[in-house]
Design an enzyme around this catalytic site. Structure first.
Site, PDB file in Angstrom:
ATOM      1  N   SER A 409       3.463   4.503  -0.945  1.00 59.17           N
ATOM      2  CA  SER A 409       3.747   3.228  -0.281  1.00 59.17           C
ATOM      3  C   SER A 409       3.508   3.309   1.224  1.00 59.17           C
ATOM      4  O   SER A 409       3.306   2.279   1.852  1.00 59.17           O
ATOM      5  CB  SER A 409       5.157   2.738  -0.588  1.00 59.17           C
ATOM      6  OG  SER A 409       6.032   3.768  -0.856  1.00 59.17           O
ATOM      7  N   HIS A 430      -0.411   0.576  -5.447  1.00 62.38           N
ATOM      8  CA  HIS A 430       0.965   0.497  -4.978  1.00 62.38           C
ATOM      9  C   HIS A 430       1.753  -0.465  -5.859  1.00 62.38           C
ATOM     10  O   HIS A 430       1.652  -1.682  -5.721  1.00 62.38           O
ATOM     11  CB  HIS A 430       0.988   0.050  -3.497  1.00 62.38           C
ATOM     12  CG  HIS A 430       2.368  -0.033  -2.933  1.00 62.38           C
ATOM     13  ND1 HIS A 430       2.728  -0.925  -1.966  1.00 62.38           N
ATOM     14  CD2 HIS A 430       3.486   0.673  -3.221  1.00 62.38           C
ATOM     15  CE1 HIS A 430       4.007  -0.769  -1.684  1.00 62.38           C
ATOM     16  NE2 HIS A 430       4.485   0.189  -2.434  1.00 62.38           N
ATOM     17  N   GLU A 442      -0.519  -3.697  -5.212  1.00 61.95           N
ATOM     18  CA  GLU A 442      -1.514  -3.633  -4.137  1.00 61.95           C
ATOM     19  C   GLU A 442      -2.535  -2.563  -4.540  1.00 61.95           C
ATOM     20  O   GLU A 442      -2.174  -1.411  -4.774  1.00 61.95           O
ATOM     21  CB  GLU A 442      -0.849  -3.259  -2.811  1.00 61.95           C
ATOM     22  CG  GLU A 442      -0.053  -4.414  -2.213  1.00 61.95           C
ATOM     23  CD  GLU A 442       0.628  -4.039  -0.907  1.00 61.95           C
ATOM     24  OE1 GLU A 442       0.417  -4.741   0.096  1.00 61.95           O
ATOM     25  OE2 GLU A 442       1.376  -3.041  -0.884  1.00 61.95           O
ATOM     26  N   ASN A 480       4.280  -3.927   3.236  1.00 63.70           N
ATOM     27  CA  ASN A 480       5.236  -3.227   4.085  1.00 63.70           C
ATOM     28  C   ASN A 480       4.928  -3.398   5.574  1.00 63.70           C
ATOM     29  O   ASN A 480       5.827  -3.320   6.402  1.00 63.70           O
ATOM     30  CB  ASN A 480       5.326  -1.744   3.694  1.00 63.70           C
ATOM     31  CG  ASN A 480       6.211  -1.565   2.457  1.00 63.70           C
ATOM     32  OD1 ASN A 480       7.092  -2.392   2.212  1.00 63.70           O
ATOM     33  ND2 ASN A 480       5.968  -0.535   1.679  1.00 63.70           N
TER      34      ASN A 480
END
Ligand code: 3H9
Length: 659
Positions: A409, A430, A442, A480
């Site tokens: 991540s 991800h 992702e 993120n």
């Protein structure tokens, strides 16, 4: 008899004296203007020609009718309207039967409801998913469905927008029969109905329902639709069907449909609908075939690895899980079986499907078992040295054409790829936890990822039923990165005077299921703390930095699992903690900040702005291909309310944001 063309998309031919009308308006036979015009002409023809005993309506290809043409919304209306077509069908003196070959959704389901009889093929499905587009059915669905299946079932179907298969449709009374040869059965039904007075759905009485059951069904819908208007309006309209005349109900439905169609909520949900269909489309992959994937290797069967294994197994793949010891392998298998069992208990998975999944699962302590894998996903501890060493070992085990995916991540997958013998076969995947439930993945297109490897990762994610969004390589990828900017802004406001609970309340009122500090406490504060400590040496000394989260961690407040974080959980409920209030006050005082008040609007505006600015940076850097991809990531991975369209859409449309 040869086919008669009624419009560019509607044609008909005679079968046993019945006019079989086919709607062919690719891709989903939406009720565009020429479909509506063609249907009316077909009905006129059937009424005028004495030898025609009735009409069957069916769809070409895999779909019956996918609904109104969403692309026509907002354009000037073209006659005849869909409600007018429904009236023509229902009032036709000869029997009209729907032969439902595939999905009958929205306006498509409403066509079936207006017919005098309905026969479903085995691939048929029925649904009124309008609430998912921020609207209500606008062509009689809310008034005809309760007349056919009762108020309680209609509230459930229309309020949730869910789709039903033929077996449920027949139990509900939504269809008269299910047949492999639905067309022959529909023609047969027309013969049965010919010469009788027709069963017009709009003239039926709504079956009497118990008030308590109606209330319970309504409550269930409303409890799931926080902040949205369409589900509540849908419930109101369905209930109206038993309180007013059919005519009045239709008029109220139409007025509500038109009002909602032009609302921000509907515009946002339409944006999401088309965004989902765009996501994962990559120009450079045009014409590139994905590799064949049958066996999936998963290294690490902890929470994340087990979730990915369940997703792969239920999608039909063979799965080889790898652990370091026999004991861990046994536990991994139990974890995976446990998730599958839970899905069976909750009715989401048939027991036979679970048994099939377990038969395709092996969990071993011998990494050599991965020689059989076409696609290997690592779900081990998020540490660069651990992952790099693993991929180097895999180089000597897997076939040369096998794909290696990293589920990191925050690490840089380019660095992991560069350490391997074939960087072209490395891709990032991800997943979000729990990976068997969360839709978002992702797919990270690394510097050296080969085009067919990227295409394979996208095809794999789609087969898992996921929503894949392509991201370039950057710290934290799309989601993120934005989440960090959003968190940073929330902490700035807390340092400047807002209370964490005020920020959370503002976000929840906006439509997030949970405010950011509550999310933080759920996820645990220690991982982000460790990352901040790692990054401390390279952090820009001139950039504003809020120490409050560090101070919470230093005090052992790691979130819900430790009973304390941004909030206190000693009573089992989330509560504001005076200790945290004091800690925040001390942090402000240390920087000579005199706290000021924030309005709810200002909190929301600043957070939306922070997300949209970071999103704009991701677009400039080429990390995200389109702004709608960013919206999907935040909606599906971070709780951004879908009915607000995502941060990029909201920033463009949110009036209070100053340019
Ligand atoms: C309604 O009916 C209102 C009425 O009550 C009242 C009216 C007065 N319109 O999903 P796919 C496009 S509201 C326009 O990948 P699948 C889609 O964008 C409507 N376009 O296919 C895509 O285009 P592209 C209620 C539409 O096989 C292509 O078709 N109905 C529409 O996986 C293929 O789509 C719904 O909400 C549309 N209605 O799934 C149903 N639908 O290739 C919405 C699709 O350019 N549709 N497109 O990207 C679906 O759920 C799925 O598309 C369906 C097919 C299950 C039908």
């Amino acid at each position: 008899m040869s086919a008669t063309r009624f419009s560019e998309s509607v044609s008909g031919s005679i079968r046993d004296g019945v006019l079989v009308v086919i709607i062919a308006n690719a891709p989903v036979n939406a009720t565009s203007a020429h479909v509506r015009q063609g249907l009316v002409k077909a009905l006129d023809h059937a009424s005028a020609v004495g030898t025609v005993i009735g009409v069957v309506i069916t769809g070409a290809g895999r779909t019956f009718v996918g609904g109104a043409d969403i692309r026509e919304f907002g354009k000037p209306p073209v006659e005849p309207t869909l409600p007018e077509v429904m009236q023509r069908i229902e009032n036709c003196s000869k029997p009209v039967v729907a032969s439902v070959n595939g999905a009958a959704l929205g306006g498509g389901c409403e066509i079936a409801l207006a017919c005098h009889g309905r026969v479903a093929g085995e691939a048929a499905s029925f649904g009124l998913p309008e609430v998912k587009l921020g609207i209500v059915p606008g062509a009689g669905g809310t008034q005809r469905l309760p007349r056919l299946i009762g108020t309680v079932a209609a509230i459930d179907l229309i309020g949730s927008g869910r789709t039903v298969r033929p077996d449920e449709a027949i139990k509900l009374g939504l269809v008269d029969g299910v047949a492999a040869d639905h067309l022959a059965a529909a023609v047969g039904l027309v013969h049965q109905l010919a010469g009788q007075s027709q069963r017009r759905t709009g003239l039926l009485d709504v079956p009497i329902a118990e008030l308590a059951a109606v209330e319970a069904a309504s409550k269930k819908v409303l409890s799931r639709s926080r902040g949205q208007s369409a589900p509540a309006e849908a419930v109101r309209l369905v209930r109206l069907a038993s309180e007013r005349t059919f005519r009045d109900g239709l008029a109220e439905e139409r007025a509500t449909f038109l009002r909602l169609r032009d609302s921000n909520e509907a515009a946002a949900l339409r944006h999401v609908f088309f965004a989902e269909r765009q996501a994962g489309k990559v120009d450079k992959l045009e014409g590139i075939a994905p590799r064949r994937i049958e066996t999936v290797g998963i290294v690490g069967t902890g929470l994340m690895g087990a979730g990915i294994a369940v997703a792969a197994l239920t999608a039909g793949y063979r799965v080889v899980g790898i652990e370091q010891t026999e004991d861990a392998a046994t536990k991994g298998r139990e974890r995976i079986a446990g998730i599958l069992d839970k899905a069976v208990q909750s009715g989401r998975l048939a027991a036979t499907v679970r048994d099939g999944c377990l038969a395709r699962l092996a969990v071993a302590a011998n990494i050599g078992e991965l020689a059989a894998a076409d696609f290997v996903i690592e779900a081990v501890f998020d540490d660069l040295a651990v992952k790099t060493e693993l991929f180097q070992r895999l180089d000597g085990i897997v076939r040369p054409d096998a794909i290696l995916a990293t589920n990191t991540s925050y690490l840089n997958p380019d660095e992991i790829a560069a350490a391997t013998a074939h960087p072209g076969r490395v891709v990032g995947l991800h997943f979000f936890s729990p990976a068997n439930i969360m839709r978002l993945v992702e797919v990270v297109d690394c510097k050296a990822t080969a085009p067919d490897v990227l295409a394979s990762a996208l095809a794999f994610a789609r087969k898992l039923g996921k929503l894949p969004v392509v991201s370039g390589v950057t710290e934290g990828f799309i989601g993120n990165r934005i989440f960090s900017a959003y968190r940073r802004e929330a902490e700035f406001m807390v340092e400047d005077g807002a209370a964490p609970e005020e920020v959370d309340a503002a976000l929840e009122a906006y439509g997030f299921p949970m405010g950011i500090f509550t999310v933080y406490d759920m996820a645990g504060l220690e991982i982000a703390w460790a990352r901040r400590k790692r990054q401390a040496a390279t952090r820009d000394p001139n950039a504003r930095y809020v120490e409050i989260a560090d101070k919470l961690c230093e005090a052992g407040r790691f979130g819900r699992k430790t009973g304390k974080g941004w909030y206190d959980y000693a009573s089992g409920e989330k509560a504001v903690d005076p200790e945290v209030t004091a800690l925040i006050a001390a942090a402000r005082a240390a920087k000579d900040i005199s706290p000021r008040r924030f309005t709810v609007d200002e909190i929301v505006d600043r957070l939306l702005r922070a997300m949209a600015d970071e999103g704009a940076a991701l677009l400039t850097e080429g990390i995200a291909a389109r702004s709608s991809d960013i919206d999907l990531v935040m909606i599906n991975g971070y709780g951004f309310p879908a009915h607000k369209g995502g941060p990029m859409f909201a920033a463009e449309t949110h009036k209070d944001i100053t340019p």
